[in-house]
Motif scaffolding. Structure first.
Motif, PDB file in Angstrom:
ATOM      1  N   VAL A 294       0.836  -1.199   0.000  1.00  0.00           N
ATOM      2  CA  VAL A 294       0.000   0.000   0.000  1.00  0.00           C
ATOM      3  C   VAL A 294       0.873   1.253   0.000  1.00  0.00           C
ATOM      4  O   VAL A 294       0.621   2.214  -0.739  1.00  0.00           O
ATOM      5  CB  VAL A 294      -0.963  -0.009   1.201  1.00  0.00           C
TER       6      VAL A 294
ATOM      7  N   TYR B 152      -6.564   9.039   0.087  1.00  0.00           N
ATOM      8  CA  TYR B 152      -6.469   7.608  -0.169  1.00  0.00           C
ATOM      9  C   TYR B 152      -7.409   6.818   0.738  1.00  0.00           C
ATOM     10  O   TYR B 152      -7.599   7.149   1.907  1.00  0.00           O
ATOM     11  CB  TYR B 152      -5.026   7.126   0.051  1.00  0.00           C
TER      12      TYR B 152
ATOM     13  N   LEU C 282      -8.764   2.549   1.649  1.00  0.00           N
ATOM     14  CA  LEU C 282      -8.356   1.142   1.625  1.00  0.00           C
ATOM     15  C   LEU C 282      -9.537   0.254   1.941  1.00  0.00           C
ATOM     16  O   LEU C 282     -10.289   0.511   2.885  1.00  0.00           O
ATOM     17  CB  LEU C 282      -7.251   0.900   2.659  1.00  0.00           C
TER      18      LEU C 282
ATOM     19  N   ILE D  12      -3.439   6.445   4.404  1.00  0.00           N
ATOM     20  CA  ILE D  12      -4.827   6.001   4.251  1.00  0.00           C
ATOM     21  C   ILE D  12      -5.724   6.807   5.189  1.00  0.00           C
ATOM     22  O   ILE D  12      -5.510   6.835   6.401  1.00  0.00           O
ATOM     23  CB  ILE D  12      -4.979   4.497   4.541  1.00  0.00           C
TER      24      ILE D  12
END
Length: 352
Positions: free
Chosen positions: A216, A235, A237, A320
């Motif tokens: 990632v 971002y 996830l 994230i």
């Protein structure tokens, strides 16, 4: 690292259970009534968003039900008050002007809580059954780029004249425009080179499928170095969570679902012939055993409450912001996560 606090979302159960479809603790149910109750409860528990995936037919078992994403999202917009509603869209299915009008209507219904998630179709059968073309992988992203170049200014209330290889638009303007912000947020899914380029150029948030943290971090570093105008890209996830008081309990819960998932393999093997082999998501998921869709447990959110919280905090440190989560049985595990993991994450990050 992101300067925003972590946001937690849930995948709507648009095509039933995410990890094992023959689970006696979670019978198959992709109905509107279940999803309505699920998302209302998620909002009450403090979840920030929900992702409503878009399929016309159930991609895993066409004999089973499939929630229609856009009509359901409009209904959700009217009955919720805080949660963000993110609805997936495949550009192959909707004319960009029509889609922009639909999106701005849901934005109005929700009071400024709507977002679109542009995804590249991977299930050829869905297009074949609908009598629609299914271009090659990179060509689908070329089409998606042009499609979004029409949709984005329309969402802003701008007048659009466009002549391109796929779309011709004459003096189109959508009224009323968004009243609480410039336009609905745009999420981009996919990890191929064309998907990364599209996210960097046109997205607000890039969704990454569940995978180890080092992978990632590398993906974020690659996209973050690309040229971009406007606000920095954020971002998200996808991940499947199994959190328990002890490691042994978490492992036992994982093994229970893994055993049940074996029962689904015959159906999934029959459907696999329709998957575009160029789709990066499916190549990534094939690297290691995992439960759930879109990477699932490959993100490593299996363990004690503290371990899962620490891993989420580590992902947040890599950049994230939004965690789009899956559980099974969904409602019970969603409640467990809200009660046990959310407070631990926020304590570690000093975010409340």
């Amino acid at each position: 690292m992101t300067d925003a606090p972590p946001r937690f979302g849930i995948w709507a159960l648009v095509h039933g259970s995410r990890a094992a479809r023959q689970d006696p603790e979670e019978p198959f149910d992709a109905s509107w009534s279940r999803n309505r109750a699920l998302i209302l409860e998620a909002e009450a528990l403090g979840f920030d968003s929900t992702l409503v995936a878009q399929h016309t037919f159930n991609p895993y078992d066409p004999t089973k039900g499939q929630l229609e994403a856009w009509t359901a999202s409009a209904a959700l917009a009217g009955i919720t008050s805080r949660i963000e509603i993110i609805t997936a869209i495949k550009p192959l299915l909707y004319n960009p002007v029509v889609l922009a009008k639909m999106a701005l209507q849901i934005e109005e219904i929700s009071g400024g809580r709507f977002a679109i998630n542009l995804v590249n179709a991977w299930n050829r059968a869905e297009m074949d059954k609908s009598g629609l073309p299914f271009p090659e992988h990179d060509d689908r992203y070329t089409l998606g780029d042009e499609w979004l170049s029409v949709v984005e200014p329309l969402l802003r209330g701008e007048r659009v004249d466009h002549r391109g290889p796929h779309f011709q638009v004459q003096e189109a303007v959508i009224v009323p425009r968004a009243s609480t912000r410039a336009r609905p947020r745009i999420y981009i899914g996919g990890e191929s080179e064309p998907a990364r380029a599209l996210a960097a150029a046109r997205g607000d948030v890039w969704f990454i499928n569940g995978q180890p943290i080092e992978d990632v971090a590398a993906l974020i570093a690659d996209v973050a170095r690309r040229p971009r105008s406007g606000a920095p890209l954020r971002y998200g996830l996808s991940a499947f969570v199994i959190a328990r008081a002890t490691e042994d309990e978490a492992l036992a819960a994982y093994e229970r679902l893994a055993t049940l998932a074996e029962l689904d393999k015959p159906v999934l093997a029959r459907q696999a012939i329709h998957i575009d082999p160029a789709t990066v998501m499916h190549r990534t998921m094939a690297k290691s055993p995992r439960l759930g869709t879109n990477g699932g447990t490959a993100a490593g959110l299996v363990g004690t409450y503290d371990q899962v919280a620490e891993r989420i905090a580590a992902f947040h440190q890599t950049g994230i912001e939004t965690f789009m989560l899956q559980f099974q049985p969904f409602e019970a595990e969603m409640r467990r996560f809200a009660a046990e993991v959310m407070p631990r994450v926020r304590s570690r990050l000093g975010s409340g």
